[in-house]
Design an enzyme around this catalytic site. Structure first.
Site, PDB file in Angstrom:
ATOM      1  N   HIS A 167      38.820  48.368  31.324  1.00  0.00           N
ATOM      2  CA  HIS A 167      37.812  49.090  31.860  1.00  0.00           C
ATOM      3  C   HIS A 167      37.735  49.240  33.350  1.00  0.00           C
ATOM      4  CE1 HIS A 167      36.248  45.114  32.639  1.00  0.00           C
ATOM      5  NE2 HIS A 167      35.461  45.370  33.813  1.00  0.00           N
TER       6      HIS A 167
ATOM      7  N   ARG B 153      35.515  29.225  29.335  1.00  0.00           N
ATOM      8  CA  ARG B 153      35.927  29.522  30.744  1.00  0.00           C
ATOM      9  C   ARG B 153      34.836  30.327  31.504  1.00  0.00           C
ATOM     10  NH1 ARG B 153      37.107  34.977  32.389  1.00  0.00           N
ATOM     11  NH2 ARG B 153      38.980  35.517  33.467  1.00  0.00           N
TER      12      ARG B 153
ATOM     13  N   ASP C  60      35.296  49.456  37.009  1.00  0.00           N
ATOM     14  CA  ASP C  60      34.092  48.827  37.397  1.00  0.00           C
ATOM     15  C   ASP C  60      33.124  50.045  37.954  1.00  0.00           C
ATOM     16  OD1 ASP C  60      34.252  46.584  36.521  1.00  0.00           O
ATOM     17  OD2 ASP C  60      35.265  45.599  38.603  1.00  0.00           O
TER      18      ASP C  60
END
Length: 688
Positions: A556, A638, A558
């Site tokens: 994607h 993570r 931002d």
């Protein structure tokens, strides 16, 4: 509130009135022999020392009221005497400027003295020490404690707040305010200054209206603030004439000293007016015109907007953004632009006010320095470059030249000690991207992971996007959790997490923002758009020999909608966060499988991979040129600090500001635990 309105009305009745009107006569104030504020204050001291709180309150209140009244009388008298002298001077035959000024000096002293006696009676001079104490609002320090002892907590809080406005460094008094806020009947909204600075109050009210996009009301508010500012400036100058009374003005030696005192006093007026709660606000007056030019533009009044822009440039001629704005107004106004001029009051102000503290032209010795050549407004806006309204509404202030020639040298700055560039644009196969190691220590990474463990919420920040109303996750093979900077600060205030962990959240995120700004050598500052501490945890079976590939976060951009209008397209329109200009991630751990950060093409093919590790950060511009995503996590958890930045000041993250205030309140509450109330001691003010 009624008491506040009454005070404001009485004060406004003076400051907003025509200086030609004899306001004191209209209020039916006649000659009288009154007790001066220094005597009232001394009597109040005695009552305070004897713990006669009601008597002390009455005397302190009378002393403060008399001080304000005497100051208003002095301003009124000097203004009236100046006008009378100007009227008489129009008929006299004295043409010598210096002789006429000396004549005014003598006349003004005698005239103002007679005028003061009319309203105040004959008084002895108040000592400089006492006068300065009232100027610094020290009597409110005694008054607040007397109110407290008399059981009047609300008035005590207001008196303490009034004192800290002039003495913001007084931590003991600030602590008292915190204590008062915890008392029954005391509310935040009920605490206000008993001596508000009118032009500052109007300015901040107008700024609030501006942020709410109430353009017409904001214009009216800023115009009122400017009128009050110039009135305060004129009053400050006229009060400087009081300096004459410190000298024997008719002696040959004293005459020069009189004028030096006045000039030095007047030279300090702009600084007095731009001090807000102990902080000297840069370009305070110019900011009024900055707001006004945009508000006038928003209501379609380009001529008024251009005049405000020109006035701003008189006060700050090096502001490139305002030069761009004025160039735009000139282009829109066409032939009319030749008549654009700064406002009259701004011109008069610049002719009189001297803002350079290093000027020594009125001191003995030294030759006159040549003045720089005046820059004309026309010269500032010449050029062929086309400018659009975007120049008016967006970027923050222009910065200076970049501190280093080679961006890779940024890691040598003291604030990035221990850091090193890991991968540059060439290594990452793109533009406006960089990876850096050493932005956080192992201990710091562990602290933020602990903060996430205690406060993170599943799906945080992304609402309930799944149809089955489960906490949001980008993939069914993982859970997604996060904690905003505000929720972390609130948890600290509830004593659920250590203050140090939340403070680290602020410090490391700002460190990464500063690095992004420094490395890419941006000519305008970066502001936070959103801050998020996020963790992704794998739900896959670690024993699966062939788990397959998946994306933890799809490819994607931002700030635009990838492939919306076809492969490779990325239009900047809602619901995209079009104002985001740069992004960064600070990784907190590497003890998991998968989860690589990916730079990619519009067809999801990978350009570069980055393996997360504690203290490793990646920063990049937020457009189509830096499409990115996260490879799926096959095993473990993570965690990272995800940060988005904007160059547009109006999109500065308000959540972060509230979070900072919440954290400061938590720190203050911790420090104020069982803190005794501060009581001013009379002995400490024996000179009064």
């Amino acid at each position: 509130m009624a008491a506040r309105l009454l005070f404001w009305l009485s004060l406004c009745g003076f400051t907003a009135s025509n200086p030609r009107a004899d306001f004191l006569d209209r209020l039916n104030i006649t000659a009288r022999k009154s007790t001066a504020y220094d005597e009232l204050f001394a009597d109040g001291h005695r009552a305070y020392r004897d713990e006669k709180w009601s008597e002390a309150i009455e005397l302190f209140e009378k002393a403060i009221a008399d001080y304000r009244n005497e100051k208003q009388v002095k301003i009124h008298c000097r203004l009236r005497c100046r006008e009378r002298f100007q009227a008489s001077s129009s008929h006299n035959t004295i043409s010598d400027f210096e002789l006429n000024y000396y004549r005014y000096t003598i006349y003004s002293q005698k005239c103002s003295q007679q005028c003061r006696e009319k309203y105040l009676g004959k008084r002895t001079k108040v000592s400089v020490t006492v006068r300065d104490s009232f100027e610094k609002r020290l009597p409110y320090g005694y008054l607040q404690f007397a109110y407290y002892k008399a059981g009047r907590a609300v008035e005590a809080a207001r008196a303490a707040y009034t004192c800290t406005e002039a003495q913001p460094q007084d931590k003991a008094m600030a602590d008292n305010i915190k204590i008062y806020k915890k008392m029954p009947g005391v509310t935040e909204s009920g605490i206000f200054s008993l001596e508000p600075t009118l032009h500052q109050e109007s300015y901040f009210n107008a700024a609030r209206l501006y942020e709410e996009e109430q353009w017409s009301d904001a214009i009216q508010g800023f115009e009122q603030a400017l009128e009050e500012y110039y009135t305060a400036y004129d009053n400050c100058k006229i009060m400087c004439e009081e300096e004459r009374e410190k000298n024997k003005i008719l002696s040959r030696a004293g005459l020069f000293g009189v004028h030096v005192d006045i000039l030095e006093c007047r030279n300090g007026c702009p600084d007095k007016l731009r001090e807000v709660k102990g902080i000297f606000v840069r370009n305070y007056l110019a900011r009024h015109y900055n707001y006004l030019q945009m508000a006038y533009f928003k209501v379609g009044k380009l001529w008024d907007a251009a005049g405000c822009a020109a006035s701003y440039l008189l006060l700050d001629p090096d502001d490139d953004t305002m030069i761009d704005n004025l160039r735009y107004f000139k282009g829109e106004l066409g032939d009319q632009s030749l008549k654009i001029t700064a406002r009259k009051m701004a011109k008069v102000y610049m002719d009189e006010a001297d803002f350079d503290d290093s000027d020594t032209w009125f001191h003995d010795g030294g030759d006159d320095e040549p003045r720089e050549e005046e820059v004309k407004l026309e010269d500032l806006v010449e050029g062929e470059e086309a400018y659009t309204v975007e120049k008016l509404w967006g970027l923050g202030p222009i910065k200076k030249e970049p501190p280093v020639e080679n961006p890779n040298d940024v890691v040598n700055f003291e604030r990035y000690k221990g850091s090193k560039i890991l991968m540059t644009e060439a290594d990452l196969n793109g533009t406006w991207r960089v990876a850096v190691d050493g932005m956080a220590t192992e201990e710091e990474c562990k602290m933020l992971i602990k903060l996430a463990e205690k406060t993170a919420t599943l799906g945080d920040g992304y609402d309930q996007r799944n149809k089955d109303e489960k906490p949001f996750s980008f993939t069914e093979k993982e859970t997604f959790s996060g904690v905003t900077i505000l929720s972390a600060s609130k948890a600290a205030r509830r004593k659920e997490v250590p203050l140090e962990e939340v403070e680290l959240y602020f410090n490391l995120s700002d460190k990464v923002r500063q690095f992004t700004e420094d490395y890419f050598q941006l000519d305008t500052p970066l502001y936070f758009s959103y801050s998020h501490l996020v963790c992704r945890t794998s739900l896959m079976d670690p024993r699966d020999p062939d788990p397959g590939f998946h994306l933890s976060h799809p490819i994607h951009s931002d700030n635009c909608l990838l492939n919306l209008d076809g492969l490779g397209s990325c239009p900047k329109r809602s619901p995209a966060y079009t104002w985001r200009d740069f992004s960064a991630l600070l990784y907190l751990n590497g003890d998991f499988k998968g989860g690589e950060f990916l730079f990619a093409n519009p067809d999801d093919s990978v350009q570069a991979k980055l393996k997360p590790e504690c203290g490793r950060a990646v920063a990049f511009s937020a457009g189509l040129e830096n499409l990115h995503g996260v490879a799926g996590i096959r095993e473990g958890r993570r965690c990272a600090l995800a940060l988005w930045f904007t160059l547009r000041q109006k999109h500065d993250e308000q959540l972060r500001k509230v979070a900072w205030e919440t954290l400061q309140m938590a720190k203050e509450e911790k420090r104020l635990t069982e803190l005794p109330l501060f009581k001013p001691e009379v002995a400490a003010h024996s000179e009064l």
